[in-house]
Design a protein around this motif. Structure first.
Motif, short mmCIF file in Angstrom:
data_model
loop_
_atom_site.label_atom_id
_atom_site.label_comp_id
_atom_site.label_asym_id
_atom_site.label_seq_id
_atom_site.Cartn_x
_atom_site.Cartn_y
_atom_site.Cartn_z
N ARG A 1 -21.66 15.77 -47.95
CA ARG A 1 -22.53 16.45 -46.98
C ARG A 1 -23.86 16.89 -47.59
NH1 ARG A 1 -20.24 18.04 -42.18
NH2 ARG A 1 -18.02 17.63 -41.96
N ARG A 2 -23.88 17.18 -48.88
CA ARG A 2 -25.12 17.66 -49.52
C ARG A 2 -25.27 16.98 -50.87
NH1 ARG A 2 -26.92 21.59 -53.17
NH2 ARG A 2 -28.98 22.43 -52.64
N LEU A 3 -26.52 16.58 -51.19
CA LEU A 3 -26.79 15.87 -52.43
C LEU A 3 -28.15 16.28 -52.96
CD1 LEU A 3 -26.08 13.66 -54.52
CD2 LEU A 3 -27.23 12.03 -53.01
N VAL A 4 -28.22 16.47 -54.29
CA VAL A 4 -29.48 16.74 -55.01
C VAL A 4 -29.62 15.66 -56.07
CG1 VAL A 4 -30.80 18.40 -56.35
CG2 VAL A 4 -29.21 19.21 -54.60
N VAL A 5 -30.74 14.93 -56.06
CA VAL A 5 -30.92 13.81 -56.98
C VAL A 5 -32.40 13.66 -57.29
CG1 VAL A 5 -31.15 12.07 -55.16
CG2 VAL A 5 -30.26 11.41 -57.41
N ILE A 6 -32.69 13.00 -58.41
CA ILE A 6 -34.05 12.75 -58.84
C ILE A 6 -34.19 11.29 -59.26
CG2 ILE A 6 -33.54 13.48 -61.22
CD1 ILE A 6 -36.39 14.47 -61.48
N ASN A 7 -35.36 10.72 -58.98
CA ASN A 7 -35.72 9.36 -59.42
C ASN A 7 -34.81 8.30 -58.81
OD1 ASN A 7 -37.50 7.71 -60.84
ND2 ASN A 7 -36.11 7.53 -62.59
N ALA A 8 -34.45 8.47 -57.56
CA ALA A 8 -33.67 7.44 -56.87
C ALA A 8 -34.61 6.47 -56.18
CB ALA A 8 -32.72 8.08 -55.86
N SER A 9 -34.09 5.30 -55.86
CA SER A 9 -34.90 4.28 -55.20
C SER A 9 -34.46 4.11 -53.75
CB SER A 9 -34.78 2.95 -55.94
OG SER A 9 -33.49 2.39 -55.78
N GLU A 10 -35.17 3.26 -53.07
CA GLU A 10 -34.84 2.97 -51.67
C GLU A 10 -33.47 2.34 -51.54
OE1 GLU A 10 -36.48 0.06 -48.08
OE2 GLU A 10 -37.61 0.30 -49.95
N LEU A 11 -33.10 1.43 -52.46
CA LEU A 11 -31.81 0.75 -52.40
C LEU A 11 -30.65 1.72 -52.59
CD1 LEU A 11 -30.28 -1.92 -52.19
CD2 LEU A 11 -30.57 -2.20 -54.65
N LEU B 1 -21.69 8.74 -43.94
CA LEU B 1 -22.23 8.95 -42.59
C LEU B 1 -22.34 10.42 -42.23
CD1 LEU B 1 -20.29 6.13 -40.70
CD2 LEU B 1 -22.57 6.03 -41.72
N THR B 2 -21.63 11.29 -42.96
CA THR B 2 -21.67 12.72 -42.66
C THR B 2 -22.69 13.47 -43.51
OG1 THR B 2 -19.89 13.14 -44.26
CG2 THR B 2 -19.25 12.70 -41.98
N LEU B 3 -23.54 12.76 -44.24
CA LEU B 3 -24.54 13.41 -45.07
C LEU B 3 -25.53 14.18 -44.19
CD1 LEU B 3 -25.59 13.74 -47.98
CD2 LEU B 3 -27.11 11.81 -47.56
N GLN B 4 -25.63 15.49 -44.43
CA GLN B 4 -26.45 16.35 -43.60
C GLN B 4 -27.59 17.02 -44.36
OE1 GLN B 4 -23.87 19.16 -41.69
NE2 GLN B 4 -22.86 17.62 -40.43
N GLU B 5 -27.45 17.17 -45.67
CA GLU B 5 -28.46 17.88 -46.45
C GLU B 5 -28.80 17.07 -47.70
OE1 GLU B 5 -29.24 22.30 -48.46
OE2 GLU B 5 -27.43 21.87 -47.29
N LEU C 1 -33.64 18.65 -45.16
CA LEU C 1 -34.27 17.77 -46.13
C LEU C 1 -35.30 18.53 -46.94
CD1 LEU C 1 -34.77 14.95 -47.32
CD2 LEU C 1 -36.40 14.54 -45.46
N LYS C 2 -35.26 18.30 -48.26
CA LYS C 2 -36.24 18.90 -49.17
C LYS C 2 -36.81 17.80 -50.04
CE LYS C 2 -36.75 22.42 -52.78
NZ LYS C 2 -36.06 23.50 -53.55
N LEU C 3 -38.13 17.62 -49.96
CA LEU C 3 -38.84 16.58 -50.71
C LEU C 3 -39.74 17.24 -51.74
CD1 LEU C 3 -39.93 14.20 -47.80
CD2 LEU C 3 -37.88 14.05 -49.23
N VAL D 1 -33.50 19.61 -38.76
CA VAL D 1 -33.59 21.01 -38.32
C VAL D 1 -34.43 21.83 -39.31
CG1 VAL D 1 -32.27 23.08 -37.75
CG2 VAL D 1 -31.38 20.84 -37.14
N LYS D 2 -34.29 21.51 -40.61
CA LYS D 2 -35.05 22.21 -41.65
C LYS D 2 -35.71 21.16 -42.54
CE LYS D 2 -32.09 26.30 -41.88
NZ LYS D 2 -31.27 27.18 -42.78
N LEU D 3 -36.98 21.37 -42.82
CA LEU D 3 -37.74 20.44 -43.66
C LEU D 3 -38.59 21.25 -44.64
CD1 LEU D 3 -38.81 17.62 -44.42
CD2 LEU D 3 -40.52 17.88 -42.59
N GLU D 4 -38.52 20.86 -45.92
CA GLU D 4 -39.34 21.50 -46.95
C GLU D 4 -40.12 20.42 -47.68
OE1 GLU D 4 -38.98 24.28 -50.99
OE2 GLU D 4 -37.31 24.13 -49.56
#
Length: 476
Positions: free
Chosen positions: A187-197, A207-211, A234-236, A264-267
């Motif tokens: 449901r929630r993931l924090v990651v750095i330097n990921a690609s489009e693939l 499919l249940t990823l929300q944050e 979403l936090k970018l 609903v929330k965007l940063e």
């Protein structure tokens, strides 16, 4: 008349058994009694054996419980006992791992080797940020830069050596694929330097990823995020001074808005953009209720695009060196009709055009919070008088604002119910006018600590101290 013989074995009539029958014919019950008497006599001679089952005290009675029942029992225990419980046995270690829902990964090999999924099969929140960075584990120096914390070492050179290198994109994508295959309920993931693939794989499996919190992102990466249709938070993070630099422009914001329509929330932190990018988000993300902009690099004129966010309820500006130096004429600004809360924290409010346009766009707010913002003097705070519906005002760390400037604005707010003034050194109690004192009496809640002297007087209120020794040092 013939008389029928009485058959003792007939089911129609049974007589109670006699002791002679038990003794002579059926000797099995008697053997049980004799065997029990022999065991009792042996137990009386040996005090160590008091039970019929040998070593009964050493048997694990929890083996009689099923995994589901024992899992329910362990879930009722407090969180402080989870680590000690996992040391009881391997079974408890496995069951305790099933209760873990949130985890921060420090070792990337723990993920790609499959041990993470085996040890914690029911993860819902995973933080991969520290695991993607190259940093010494045994270093005693921890660097925290806003949202990023990492270990650093001090070499032989005279300058600090910061390890800003991270794992290659291919390695990060491989870890995301392993995580997506093992944790479909993520449901929630924090990651750095990921690609489009890598993000596309994550969107297909989880499919249940929300944050999602994505560091070092760019416009191409946002194509993968757009596939997460159920994403709500979403936090970018595009650019962090001194650590890494990445570009998020109007192109990426438009792609994001067209794909993630349930936000609903965007940063947006360290992101570039302009009027077009914010407008696309407002027109496509109709459910957006909270927007946070941190240390932005946006072009002038973006502030007017906030009027397209019709359902926006909370606007936060954090660590912004500037707001909008050229917001444009007032007739093109518009305002957010549903906006309720405006939070300004560690922002530089040096431009009168920016502050005036900001309060005009947010004229419908009911809650205003200003925390450690530089440049908010009496003239700047006067622009807030356009917000006529304010019920809650909090000022903290506003050293340039005086009592006169505060009074000129709050007296125009007829619906004001709560006032918080903390660490504003130029707001003096001696400058409070009768009109302002009357307003204080009508408030539902007042927290008044503009300086340390006011804090002392409020803490000593009712004790009799602080009144020239009136209670303890009376003249005789």
């Amino acid at each position: 008349m013939s008389v029928l013989e009485e058959n003792p074995d007939s089911p129609l009539k049974k007589r109670p058994p006699r002791w002679s029958d038990i003794w002579l014919k059926k000797t099995k019950p008697l053997k049980h009694v004799v065997f029990a008497m022999q065991l009792q006599s042996l137990a009386s001679k040996d005090p160590k054996s008091q039970t019929l089952i040998p070593h009964f005290a050493n048997i694990d009675r929890t083996l009689l419980l099923s995994d589901d029942l024992l899992l329910k029992i362990l879930s009722k225990l407090p969180l402080s006992q989870r680590n000690p419980n996992s040391l009881v046995c391997k079974r408890w270690l496995y069951l305790q791992g099933r209760l873990v829902r949130s985890l921060k990964i420090l070792d990337w090999n723990f993920l790609v080797s499959g041990r993470l999924i085996t040890r914690f099969p029911n993860l819902a929140h995973v933080d991969l940020l520290n695991g993607c960075l190259f940093s010494p584990r045994n270093s005693g120096i921890l660097l925290t830069h806003r949202m990023v914390s990492m270990q650093m070492r001090y070499g032989n050179c005279s300058n600090w050596e910061l390890l800003e290198e991270n794992l290659p994109v291919e390695v990060v994508d491989g870890g995301l694929q392993a995580l997506a295959n093992g944790c479909p309920n993520l449901r929630r993931l924090v990651v750095i330097n990921a690609s489009e693939l890598g993000l596309l794989t994550l969107a297909e499996e989880c499919l249940t990823l929300q944050e999602l919190e994505l560091h070092k992102c760019n416009d191409n990466v946002l194509r993968g995020i757009a596939a997460c249709e159920n994403l709500q938070i979403l936090k970018l993070v595009g650019n962090v001074d001194g650590l890494y630099c990445s570009l998020v422009s109007d192109v990426g914001l438009t792609i994001l808005a067209q794909g993630c329509k349930r936000l609903v929330k965007l940063e947006l932190s360290g992101c570039e953009g302009s009027f077009d990018g914010i407008k696309a988000i407002g027109q496509c993300c109709l459910m957006l209720e909270e927007l946070t902009i941190c240390d932005h690099r946006m072009e002038d004129g973006w502030l007017a695009a906030l009027s397209y966010c019709e359902n926006l309820k909370t606007l936060r500006l954090l660590s912004c060196k500037r707001i909008d130096l050229d917001p444009g004429p007032d007739e093109y600004l518009g305002f957010c009709p549903s906006l309720e809360r405006l939070h300004l924290q560690k922002c530089q409010l040096r431009s009168k055009k920016s502050v005036r346009a900001l309060f005009r766009v947010c004229e419908a707010v009911r809650e205003v919070v200003v925390l450690d913002c530089w440049g908010l003097d009496n003239d700047m705070f006067t622009f807030a008088s356009v917000c006529r519906r304010v019920k809650f005002l909090s000022l903290e760390g506003c050293s340039l604002l005086t009592t006169e400037g505060l009074e000129a604005t709050v007296l125009s707010w007829l619906d004001l119910e709560t006032l918080v003034v903390v660490s504003c050194k130029n707001i003096k109690e001696s400058d409070i006018s009768p009109a302002l004192a009357t307003l204080f009496c009508n408030l539902k809640e007042l927290r008044w600590r503009p300086d340390t002297k006011s804090l002392l007087s409020s803490s000593l209120m009712g004790t009799g101290m602080g009144k020239k020794g009136g209670k303890f040092f009376k003249r005789t």
